[in-house]
Design an enzyme around this catalytic site. Sequence first.
Site, PDB file in Angstrom:
ATOM      1  CG  HIS A  73      -2.050  -0.934   1.154  1.00  0.00           C
ATOM      2  ND1 HIS A  73      -3.130  -0.873   1.995  1.00  0.00           N
ATOM      3  CD2 HIS A  73      -2.272  -1.968   0.317  1.00  0.00           C
ATOM      4  CE1 HIS A  73      -3.989  -1.830   1.681  1.00  0.00           C
ATOM      5  NE2 HIS A  73      -3.489  -2.508   0.675  1.00  0.00           N
ATOM      6  CE1 TYR A 201      -4.888   3.575   9.362  1.00  0.00           C
ATOM      7  CE2 TYR A 201      -5.457   3.326  11.678  1.00  0.00           C
ATOM      8  CZ  TYR A 201      -4.668   2.987  10.607  1.00  0.00           C
ATOM      9  OH  TYR A 201      -3.648   2.079  10.762  1.00  0.00           O
ATOM     10  N   PRO A 292      -3.411  -0.181  19.057  1.00  0.00           N
ATOM     11  CG  PRO A 292      -5.316  -1.414  18.502  1.00  0.00           C
ATOM     12  CD  PRO A 292      -4.615  -0.782  19.657  1.00  0.00           C
ATOM     13  CE  LYS A 296       4.357   2.651  13.336  1.00  0.00           C
ATOM     14  NZ  LYS A 296       5.407   2.883  12.361  1.00  0.00           N
ATOM     15  CE1 TYR A 384      -0.931   3.834   9.997  1.00  0.00           C
ATOM     16  CE2 TYR A 384       0.367   2.641   8.369  1.00  0.00           C
ATOM     17  CZ  TYR A 384      -0.758   2.742   9.161  1.00  0.00           C
ATOM     18  OH  TYR A 384      -1.704   1.747   9.132  1.00  0.00           O
TER      19      TYR A 384
HETATM   20  C1  PHB Z   1      -5.245  -4.699  10.917  1.00  0.00           C
HETATM   21  O1  PHB Z   1      -5.359  -4.896   9.698  1.00  0.00           O
HETATM   22  O2  PHB Z   1      -5.489  -5.598  11.731  1.00  0.00           O
HETATM   23  C2  PHB Z   1      -4.835  -3.371  11.418  1.00  0.00           C
HETATM   24  C3  PHB Z   1      -4.475  -2.394  10.508  1.00  0.00           C
HETATM   25  C4  PHB Z   1      -4.095  -1.145  10.968  1.00  0.00           C
HETATM   26  C5  PHB Z   1      -4.104  -0.869  12.320  1.00  0.00           C
HETATM   27  C6  PHB Z   1      -4.457  -1.851  13.229  1.00  0.00           C
HETATM   28  C7  PHB Z   1      -4.818  -3.101  12.779  1.00  0.00           C
HETATM   29  O3  PHB Z   1      -3.758   0.365  12.754  1.00  0.00           O
END
Ligand code: PHB
Length: 390
Positions: A73, A201, A292, A296, A384
């Site tokens: 990505h 997000y 999460p 990280k 990130y």
């Molecule tokens: C996930 O795909 O499980 C995932 C992706 C991004 C995050 C947390 C979990 O910030």
Amino acid sequence: MTKTQVAIVGAGPAGLTLAQLLHVAGIDSVVLENRSRDYVEARIRAGVLEHDVAELYEQAGVGGRMRREGLVHTGVELQSGTERHRIAFDELVGKTIVVYGQTEVVKDLIEARLESGRPLHFEVSDVSLHELESERPRVRYVHDGAEQELECQFVAGCDGFHGVSRPSIAADVLRTFGRDYPYGWLGIIAAVAPSHDELVYAHTERGFALLSMRSPELSRLYLQCAPDEDLDLWPDERIWDELQSRLGVDGWTLHEGPILEKGVTPMRSFVTEPMQWGRLYLAGDAAHIVPPTGAKGLNLAVRDVAALAEALVAWYRDGHVGLLDAYSETCLRRVWRAEHFSWWMTTMLHRAPNSDEFTLRLQQSQLRYLRTSPAAARSLAENYVGVEHA
Ligand code: PHB
Ligand code: APR
């Protein structure tokens, strides 16, 4: 009594990655894991690898399936209310991420370990660490009903947040820092193609939501919920309704499908200082936890063990103790950056139960700033994808 160079407690991503890096360097280790192989391989966790972490797996000879099945990505979407804005990692900082489940990383590493012929013991119990301040630490444990003792030169404490390694550090040396959040994530895996080709997000007045994925056929989605949310109150239909209302934007459809997995994760920030004591080196969740939101957790664990492997190689090859002595400081600099970033992403995107309008306006302002200022967007992108600034 058996002997090895490095005893590794825990076969999560930290312990297994370390085992592989040491194997490649010709350093002997024994991995001790208290759960079964099936349990460890089934545990569902996050799924974003920083570019450099993906590269490390390639270099360590375990990147084959990740290269074929991982999804590269070049950015993520931030959604505020019903507006989306893309953060283009490649344009802003010249790096990308790989979406590849931690579960898959763990399977690949276990396979590589078994192939190496070096020891990995599942379902051991009563692991205890001894003489950590000597040059010959010992690890005692029970395996197949028999008590065992392992003599080693170093112990890697990779046994996660609830392990035995961190509590083995002298109480007057150990300091911990942390924060619990008044929310958790309700996560699902659904058998439906991801409705967007990048992560989304979303900050909404109803709370946070995240669209992620595991493969072209599997969606991974999360909803902010209470830390102790009762899953029985969340039949599939309610989950989809809530995801629809939080993620919905004009001209876009969130496709629904059968839910294969459901779970609730509480969120916490936690750091241990120091990460080393005598011949014990902590790595991964044994030393620190991040919420999460910044993706990280796995990346920090891998970077810890990369630093530890490099330091051990320097010690075994050339007798250099400098990198080992600097391990804790080296890691903690990176850990605290990730702690700040994860806390910042979390507080920017979630609505606390008693949150007021002032906080909401601050969050909306910050999200607008990220949309309008390339400098602000670059800062997010840097953190990130894991660009390091010593
Ligand atoms: C996930 O795909 O499980 C995932 C992706 C991004 C995050 C947390 C979990 O910030
Ligand atoms: N003895 C042996 N093994 C143990 C013990 C013990 N006393 N206690 C725990 N373990 C094992 C656990 O069963 C687990 O398999 O240690 C392993 C620790 O693995 P993780 O919890 O996955 O931690 P880590 O390897 O540091 O990986 C961090 O996992 O939680 C996610 O978000 C986090 O992605 C990050 C990653």
